[in-house]
Design a protein around this motif. Structure first.
Motif, PDB file in Angstrom:
ATOM      1  N   GLU A 113     -18.562 106.071  15.796  1.00 44.97           N
ATOM      2  CA  GLU A 113     -17.871 105.099  14.843  1.00 44.97           C
ATOM      3  C   GLU A 113     -17.892 105.657  13.403  1.00 44.97           C
ATOM      4  O   GLU A 113     -17.114 105.753  12.764  1.00 44.97           O
ATOM      5  N   ASN A 148     -17.777  94.364  12.079  1.00 42.80           N
ATOM      6  CA  ASN A 148     -19.384  94.712  12.452  1.00 42.80           C
ATOM      7  C   ASN A 148     -19.768  93.605  11.666  1.00 42.80           C
ATOM      8  O   ASN A 148     -19.776  93.722  10.484  1.00 42.80           O
ATOM      9  N   HIS A 151     -23.729  92.309  24.107  1.00 40.14           N
ATOM     10  CA  HIS A 151     -22.962  93.665  23.713  1.00 40.14           C
ATOM     11  C   HIS A 151     -23.358  94.455  25.045  1.00 40.14           C
ATOM     12  O   HIS A 151     -23.509  94.081  26.154  1.00 40.14           O
ATOM     13  N   PRO A 181     -14.313 100.786  14.645  1.00 42.55           N
ATOM     14  CA  PRO A 181     -15.187 100.304  15.359  1.00 42.55           C
ATOM     15  C   PRO A 181     -15.372  99.951  16.225  1.00 42.55           C
ATOM     16  O   PRO A 181     -13.806 100.287  17.180  1.00 42.55           O
ATOM     17  N   PHE A 182     -16.375 100.680  17.167  1.00 43.05           N
ATOM     18  CA  PHE A 182     -16.034 100.369  18.717  1.00 43.05           C
ATOM     19  C   PHE A 182     -15.650 101.428  19.415  1.00 43.05           C
ATOM     20  O   PHE A 182     -14.340 101.025  20.217  1.00 43.05           O
ATOM     21  N   GLY A 186     -19.697  92.975  16.280  1.00 40.76           N
ATOM     22  CA  GLY A 186     -20.590  93.771  16.664  1.00 40.76           C
ATOM     23  C   GLY A 186     -21.435  94.248  15.498  1.00 40.76           C
ATOM     24  O   GLY A 186     -21.880  92.923  14.531  1.00 40.76           O
ATOM     25  N   GLU A 187     -23.070  94.678  15.924  1.00 41.03           N
ATOM     26  CA  GLU A 187     -23.790  94.971  15.434  1.00 41.03           C
ATOM     27  C   GLU A 187     -23.028  95.941  14.010  1.00 41.03           C
ATOM     28  O   GLU A 187     -23.153  95.615  13.093  1.00 41.03           O
ATOM     29  N   ALA A 188     -23.459  97.124  14.940  1.00 40.17           N
ATOM     30  CA  ALA A 188     -23.301  98.119  13.184  1.00 40.17           C
ATOM     31  C   ALA A 188     -22.214  99.380  14.095  1.00 40.17           C
ATOM     32  O   ALA A 188     -22.707  99.619  15.185  1.00 40.17           O
ATOM     33  N   PRO A 189     -21.872  99.964  13.243  1.00 40.93           N
ATOM     34  CA  PRO A 189     -21.159 101.711  13.697  1.00 40.93           C
ATOM     35  C   PRO A 189     -22.453 102.531  13.932  1.00 40.93           C
ATOM     36  O   PRO A 189     -23.427 102.516  14.028  1.00 40.93           O
ATOM     37  N   GLY A 190     -22.156 103.265  15.253  1.00 39.62           N
ATOM     38  CA  GLY A 190     -22.762 104.807  15.820  1.00 39.62           C
ATOM     39  C   GLY A 190     -22.235 105.576  15.109  1.00 39.62           C
ATOM     40  O   GLY A 190     -21.689 105.464  14.746  1.00 39.62           O
TER      41      GLY A 190
HETATM   42  N1  URA Z   1     -22.274  99.458  18.576  1.00 42.92           N
HETATM   43  C1  URA Z   1     -21.442  98.154  17.479  1.00 42.92           C
HETATM   44  O1  URA Z   1     -22.268  96.922  17.781  1.00 42.92           O
HETATM   45  N2  URA Z   1     -20.582  98.243  16.570  1.00 42.92           N
HETATM   46  C2  URA Z   1     -19.669  99.702  17.210  1.00 42.92           C
HETATM   47  O2  URA Z   1     -19.141  99.480  16.553  1.00 42.92           O
HETATM   48  C3  URA Z   1     -20.303  99.951  18.184  1.00 42.92           C
HETATM   49  C4  URA Z   1     -21.352 100.155  18.724  1.00 42.92           C
END
Ligand code: URA
Length: 278
Positions: free
Chosen positions: A123, A156, A236, A129-130, A116-120
Motif C-alpha cells: 500500500e 485506514n 481483519h 489501501p488494501f 482497516g489498520e494501516a498501510p503495509g
Molecule cells: N492492512 C490494513 O489494515 N490496511 C491496508 O491498507 C492494508 C493492509
C-alpha cells in the motif's frame, strides 16, 4: 426565521465547532452558498431550505432531519482534506520513512465504508489501501456482496505505513500516539462521506473508532455505533489469511450478510449459503 432554517444553522454551527475542535481552520464554501448566506433568510421558499430533507433513514427506520451537503462543496472539502493529509508531517518518523500517504480509495458518496489498520509495504508503494494479499481478499469479500471497490470507500486508521527501522520486511501495529495523531483525518473523511454503515476490520480499527472495547473475537458480529452510524466489527482479512478455516470465513461472511441486510441489499440463497459445509 423558520424552524428549518434554525435547524440548518444549528447543524452548521455544530459541524464547524466539530471541525475546529479537530484542528480545522478553513472550510471550502462555494460562491453560490456565499451568495445565499449574504441574503436575509427567506421563509418557505428559501433555496437554503432545499438543502434540508426529511429523510427516512433506511438503516434505522426512523425519520431524521439530515443536512444534505452540496455535492460540489463536499467534493471540494474532500479534495482539500486529501491535500492536507498528503503533506502531513505530524509524525516526523513516519513522514520520513513513507513512500506515499495512503489516504483512501473509492466513492465519496459510498453507503458502505471499510476501515482497516494501516498501510503495509504494498500500500505504501502504490499509495492505495488494501492492495496487498489482505487487500485482494478484501476485494473478493466486497465482490461477493455484489459491490465493487469503486462502490464503497476504503480507508485506514493510519494514513502512513508504520515504520519498521532495521527491518526490511514485516509490519507493526500503530502506536496509540500515532493513532491519536492521525485519527482526525479519518473522522473528517467519515463526516464528509457519511456512510450508512461502517465495517471495522480488526481490533485496531475498532479501537481507533470506538476506543478500546472487548476483544474482536467477542465483538465481531455485534452491531456497534460510531457517532450515530451503525458499525460492524469483523475480523481483519489478514486474520483469514493466517487462519484458513471455513468456520472463520463464514463468520466474516455472516457479518457481511448482516451489513447487506442493514443496507437493504438483496441477498440470494447462494450468497446466504457461502462457506457453509455441504
Ligand atoms: N492492512 C490494513 O489494515 N490496511 C491496508 O491498507 C492494508 C493492509
Amino acid at each position: 426565521m423558520s424552524a428549518a432554517y434554525n435547524q440548518l444553522l444549528d447543524a452548521a454551527i455544530r459541524h464547524l465547532e466539530d471541525l475546529k475542535s479537530r484542528g480545522g481552520r478553513n472550510v471550502a464554501v462555494s460562491s453560490q452558498t456565499l451568495r445565499e448566506l449574504s441574503q436575509p433568510a427567506r421563509a418557505a421558499s428559501s433555496p437554503v431550505q432545499s438543502e434540508i430533507r426529511n429523510q427516512k433513514s433506511e438503516t434505522q427506520k426512523t425519520v431524521a432531519t439530515d443536512l444534505i451537503l452540496d455535492p460540489q462543496v463536499k467534493a471540494a472539502n474532500f479534495a482539500a482534506l486529501r491535500e492536507r493529509a498528503l503533506v502531513c508531517v505530524k509524525c516526523p518518523h513516519l513522514a520520513s520513512s513513507r513512500k506515499n500517504v495512503v489516504f483512501g480509495v473509492g466513492s465519496i458518496d459510498a453507503q458502505l465504508m471499510f476501515v482497516g489498520e494501516a498501510p503495509g509495504a504494498d500500500e505504501d508503494v502504490q499509495g492505495e489501501p488494501f492492495v496487498g494479499a489482505a487487500g485482494q481478499l478484501l476485494t473478493k469479500i466486497i465482490s461477493a456482496t455484489g459491490l465493487s471497490r469503486a462502490d464503497v470507500y476504503i480507508a485506514n486508521i493510519l494514513k502512513c505505513r508504520p515504520d519498521t527501522p532495521g527491518q526490511s520486511a514485516g509490519n507493526r501495529k500503530p502506536t496509540p500516539d500515532e493513532m491519536a495523531t492521525c485519527i482526525p483525518y479519518l473522522h473528517e473523511q467519515i463526516d464528509l462521506i457519511r456512510p450508512k454503515v461502517i465495517v471495522a476490520l480488526g481490533a485496531t480499527a475498532v479501537d481507533g473508532l470506538l476506543g478500546q472495547t472487548v476483544g474482536i473475537t467477542k465483538l465481531r458480529g455485534n452491531w456497534q455505533t460510531y457517532r450515530g452510524t451503525p458499525l460492524m466489527p469483523t475480523f481483519h482479512p489478514s486474520y483469514l489469511l493466517r487462519n484458513q478455516a471455513m468456520s472463520e470465513k463464514r463468520k466474516v461472511w455472516e457479518d457481511m450478510l448482516a451489513v447487506m441486510e442493514k443496507l437493504g441489499m438483496p441477498v440470494s440463497d447462494k450468497q446466504r449459503n457461502y462457506f457453509l459445509k455441504a
